[in-house]
Design a protein around this motif. Structure first.
Motif, PDB file in Angstrom:
ATOM      1  N   ASP A  17      18.428   5.424  -6.736  1.00  0.00           N
ATOM      2  CA  ASP A  17      19.740   4.984  -7.251  1.00  0.00           C
ATOM      3  C   ASP A  17      19.838   5.172  -8.754  1.00  0.00           C
ATOM      4  OD1 ASP A  17      20.688   4.324  -4.807  1.00  0.00           O
ATOM      5  OD2 ASP A  17      20.499   2.135  -5.052  1.00  0.00           O
ATOM      6  N   ALA A  18      18.741   4.806  -9.464  1.00  0.00           N
ATOM      7  CA  ALA A  18      18.756   4.952 -10.930  1.00  0.00           C
ATOM      8  C   ALA A  18      18.885   6.417 -11.311  1.00  0.00           C
ATOM      9  CB  ALA A  18      17.483   4.351 -11.514  1.00  0.00           C
ATOM     10  N   ARG A  20      20.278   8.852  -9.492  1.00  0.00           N
ATOM     11  CA  ARG A  20      21.626   9.365  -9.194  1.00  0.00           C
ATOM     12  C   ARG A  20      22.660   8.821 -10.173  1.00  0.00           C
ATOM     13  NH1 ARG A  20      22.757  10.598  -2.876  1.00  0.00           N
ATOM     14  NH2 ARG A  20      20.803  11.648  -2.435  1.00  0.00           N
ATOM     15  N   ASN A  21      22.505   7.528 -10.550  1.00  0.00           N
ATOM     16  CA  ASN A  21      23.435   6.971 -11.547  1.00  0.00           C
ATOM     17  C   ASN A  21      23.329   7.736 -12.856  1.00  0.00           C
ATOM     18  OD1 ASN A  21      24.474   5.037  -9.858  1.00  0.00           O
ATOM     19  ND2 ASN A  21      23.019   3.451 -10.488  1.00  0.00           N
ATOM     20  N   SER A  24      24.836  11.192 -12.588  1.00  0.00           N
ATOM     21  CA  SER A  24      26.291  11.214 -12.411  1.00  0.00           C
ATOM     22  C   SER A  24      27.035  11.378 -13.734  1.00  0.00           C
ATOM     23  CB  SER A  24      26.765   9.946 -11.689  1.00  0.00           C
ATOM     24  OG  SER A  24      26.706   8.838 -12.560  1.00  0.00           O
ATOM     25  N   GLN A 163      30.885  11.549 -13.214  1.00  0.00           N
ATOM     26  CA  GLN A 163      30.923  10.162 -12.730  1.00  0.00           C
ATOM     27  C   GLN A 163      31.527  10.070 -11.325  1.00  0.00           C
ATOM     28  OE1 GLN A 163      32.642   7.902 -16.062  1.00  0.00           O
ATOM     29  NE2 GLN A 163      30.554   7.281 -16.567  1.00  0.00           N
ATOM     30  N   ARG A 164      31.071  10.969 -10.451  1.00  0.00           N
ATOM     31  CA  ARG A 164      31.398  10.972  -9.025  1.00  0.00           C
ATOM     32  C   ARG A 164      32.875  11.269  -8.737  1.00  0.00           C
ATOM     33  NH1 ARG A 164      27.647   6.565  -9.696  1.00  0.00           N
ATOM     34  NH2 ARG A 164      25.679   7.102  -8.661  1.00  0.00           N
TER      35      ARG A 164
END
Ligand code: NAD
Ligand code: FNR
Length: 170
Positions: A17-18, A20-21, A24, A163-164
């Motif tokens: 998660d870190a 991918r964040n 992003s 940012q997605r």
């Protein structure tokens, strides 16, 4: 006397998660990467595309080995990187989703150049390539591609993913 040993705390592992964040916030161009050849025709949306070398002119594409298109790209020798314009967000979603291959290609006009891979007619730019090397790295294969031909539009704004979500130029 024994010297006291200082034990440094282990850094916490970087979670998925870190990662991918963090990734992003790296703004990227959006491309539809296509192929045709003995294994047939396929295409997928990719942001993991970048320049490698200007001698020979080459770029790389990272392809997840779990993608439905993986076996086809593995068996074919050529691909085309079609960089999308701002007007082509729907095409990005189509090639980036769980859509049947015929439906993906039916939504746009295509031609071919040197390699025979589908070239998107209205792309910002097309890089017609031969896959010259493949390197496995984690979940992905890095496809090193020698550029055989380039077709570029005179004007147009590139589609950007940040940012997605997609960003439009102001
Ligand atoms: N390099 C890639 O393989 C890649 C890049 C972008 C999006 N995607 C796919 O699109 C979905 C939606 O992406 P999102 O940006 O909305 O949210 P997300 O949180 O899943 O991804 C955020 C960012 O992390 C990176 N990323 C995502 N999945 C990755 C993977 N499997 N390997 C390496 N990097 C990866 C990309 O830079 C992405 O923009 C993802 O879950 C993934 O399936 C894959
Ligand atoms: C904006 C954006 C960017 C990317 C993706 C998606 C989207 C929406 N996808 C995922 C890839 O397009 C997707 O796995 C396939 O198109 C559809 O998967 P299946 O055909 O269902 O496996 C993707 N996959 C990959 O292997 N490398 C990449 O660089 C990217 N980049």
């Amino acid at each position: 006397m024994l010297a006291a040993k200082i034990v440094e705390p282990m850094p916490a592992p970087v979670t998925k998660d870190a990662f991918r964040n963090a990734m992003s916030v790296l703004a990227s161009a959006v491309n539809v990467v296509t192929t045709d050849g003995p294994a047939g025709r396929a295409g997928f949306t990719a942001t993991a595309v970048c320049s490698v070398s200007d001698e020979p002119p080459s770029l790389l594409v990272c392809l997840n080995r779990s993608a439905s298109v993986y076996d086809i790209f593995q068996a074919n020798d050529h691909l085309c990187v079609n960089t999308l314009t701002c007007e082509q967000q729907a095409l990005s979603n189509l090639f980036g989703g769980k859509t049947a291959m015929e439906e993906r290609f039916a939504s746009a006009d295509w031609s071919t150049d040197v390699s025979g891979a589908p070239m998107l007619d209205d792309a910002l730019i097309n890089f017609d390539c031969r896959i010259s090397n493949r390197v496995a790295a984690g979940s992905h294969d890095i496809l090193i591609c020698e550029i055989l031909a380039i077709r570029q539009r005179d004007s147009g704004d590139g589609l950007v993913y940040f940012q997605r979500r997609y960003c439009q130029p102001v």
